[in-house]
Design a protein around this motif. Structure first.
Motif, short mmCIF file in Angstrom:
data_model
loop_
_atom_site.label_atom_id
_atom_site.label_comp_id
_atom_site.label_asym_id
_atom_site.label_seq_id
_atom_site.Cartn_x
_atom_site.Cartn_y
_atom_site.Cartn_z
N LEU A 10 16.92 -2.76 -1.59
CA LEU A 10 17.71 -4.06 -1.79
C LEU A 10 17.82 -4.11 -3.15
CD1 LEU A 10 15.52 -6.43 0.65
CD2 LEU A 10 17.66 -5.53 0.90
N LEU A 11 17.17 -3.49 -4.20
CA LEU A 11 17.54 -3.75 -5.58
C LEU A 11 18.17 -2.68 -6.10
CD1 LEU A 11 13.88 -4.99 -6.83
CD2 LEU A 11 16.12 -6.43 -6.39
N ASP A 12 18.56 -1.51 -5.07
CA ASP A 12 19.23 -0.60 -5.34
C ASP A 12 18.60 0.25 -6.59
OD1 ASP A 12 21.31 1.55 -5.21
OD2 ASP A 12 22.82 0.35 -6.86
N SER A 13 17.57 0.49 -6.17
CA SER A 13 16.36 1.18 -7.36
C SER A 13 15.56 2.21 -6.73
CB SER A 13 15.52 -0.02 -7.88
OG SER A 13 16.06 -1.04 -8.37
N ASN A 14 16.21 2.96 -5.86
CA ASN A 14 15.46 4.16 -4.93
C ASN A 14 15.16 5.05 -5.85
OD1 ASN A 14 15.47 2.87 -2.45
ND2 ASN A 14 17.76 3.74 -2.15
N ASN A 15 15.72 5.20 -7.14
CA ASN A 15 15.27 6.24 -8.20
C ASN A 15 13.83 5.93 -8.82
OD1 ASN A 15 16.71 3.96 -9.16
ND2 ASN A 15 16.87 5.03 -11.22
N VAL A 48 12.45 -6.12 -13.83
CA VAL A 48 11.50 -5.58 -12.96
C VAL A 48 10.86 -4.23 -13.21
CG1 VAL A 48 11.40 -5.08 -10.35
CG2 VAL A 48 13.12 -6.79 -11.15
N TYR A 49 9.58 -4.37 -13.00
CA TYR A 49 8.83 -2.92 -13.41
C TYR A 49 8.30 -2.68 -12.07
CZ TYR A 49 4.55 -0.30 -14.69
OH TYR A 49 3.57 0.74 -14.52
N SER A 73 1.11 -1.12 0.04
CA SER A 73 -0.05 -0.07 0.12
C SER A 73 1.01 1.25 -0.01
CB SER A 73 -0.93 0.18 1.20
OG SER A 73 -0.25 -0.01 2.51
N MET A 74 0.41 2.41 -0.34
CA MET A 74 1.33 3.67 -0.29
C MET A 74 1.81 3.97 0.62
SD MET A 74 -1.63 6.49 -0.81
CE MET A 74 -3.00 6.91 0.43
N GLY A 75 1.16 3.66 1.89
CA GLY A 75 1.92 4.11 3.18
C GLY A 75 2.82 2.81 3.66
N ASN A 76 2.88 1.90 2.99
CA ASN A 76 3.82 0.93 3.69
C ASN A 76 5.19 1.12 3.34
OD1 ASN A 76 4.89 -1.69 4.35
ND2 ASN A 76 3.09 -2.64 3.76
N TYR A 77 5.84 1.23 4.68
CA TYR A 77 7.28 1.47 4.66
C TYR A 77 8.21 0.47 4.10
CZ TYR A 77 7.67 -1.49 8.91
OH TYR A 77 7.48 -2.26 9.83
N ASN A 78 7.65 -1.07 4.08
CA ASN A 78 8.33 -1.94 3.50
C ASN A 78 8.54 -1.88 2.04
OD1 ASN A 78 8.61 -3.85 5.91
ND2 ASN A 78 6.34 -3.59 5.98
N ALA A 79 7.90 -1.08 1.28
CA ALA A 79 8.09 -1.06 -0.09
C ALA A 79 9.50 -0.44 -0.32
CB ALA A 79 7.25 -0.20 -0.67
N ILE A 80 9.88 0.66 0.63
CA ILE A 80 11.39 1.31 0.63
C ILE A 80 12.23 0.13 0.61
CG2 ILE A 80 12.77 2.95 1.45
CD1 ILE A 80 9.85 4.58 2.31
N ILE A 81 11.96 -0.81 1.49
CA ILE A 81 13.11 -1.85 1.80
C ILE A 81 13.39 -2.66 0.66
CG2 ILE A 81 13.66 -4.08 2.94
CD1 ILE A 81 11.88 -2.97 5.48
N LEU A 82 12.29 -3.01 -0.28
CA LEU A 82 12.49 -3.59 -1.52
C LEU A 82 13.22 -2.79 -2.46
CD1 LEU A 82 12.49 -6.36 -3.27
CD2 LEU A 82 9.95 -5.85 -3.60
N TYR A 83 12.79 -1.56 -2.67
CA TYR A 83 13.56 -0.61 -3.54
C TYR A 83 14.87 -0.49 -3.32
CZ TYR A 83 9.14 1.33 -5.57
OH TYR A 83 7.85 1.45 -6.06
#
Length: 109
Positions: free
Chosen positions: A33-38, A106-107, A21-31
């Protein structure tokens, strides 16, 4: 709104999926880990995609294991919290494809 992150093999078949979900901080963890914060656009992914090598996905798995101090066997992964398990399954599915095909796309939606 939310983060829908999908992994694809070379044939264009979806081989991995993670939803946050949009407020789930765990999304940031996956980004991260994939070095894809951009590709992180706040309430969702940017809509972009990237191709990852087998080595990049192996690094993501190693970083995951360090982050969560995870030395569990694969059979013990069923006891993990939902999002932690979702992240691990995503990485493992991408790794399986990357090991066969040398890369995975990855999309970030």
């Amino acid at each position: 709104m939310g983060h829908d992150i999908s992994g694809y093999n070379k044939a264009g078949e979806e081989i991995a999926y993670a939803r946050f979900s949009m407020g789930n901080y765990n999304a940031i963890i996956l980004y991260s880990l994939l070095d894809s914060n951009n590709y992180y656009a706040g309430v969702s992914g940017s809509g972009g995609s990237s191709t990852f090598s087998r080595l990049q996905i192996e690094k993501a798995l190693n970083d995951y294991n360090q982050l969560f101090n995870n030395n569990n066997s694969l059979s013990e992964k069923d006891c993990l919290p939902w999002d932690q398990k979702q992240i691990l399954n995503f990485i493992l599915n991408c790794l399986a494809t990357a090991q066969k095909e040398e890369s995975v796309k990855v999309y970030f939606g």
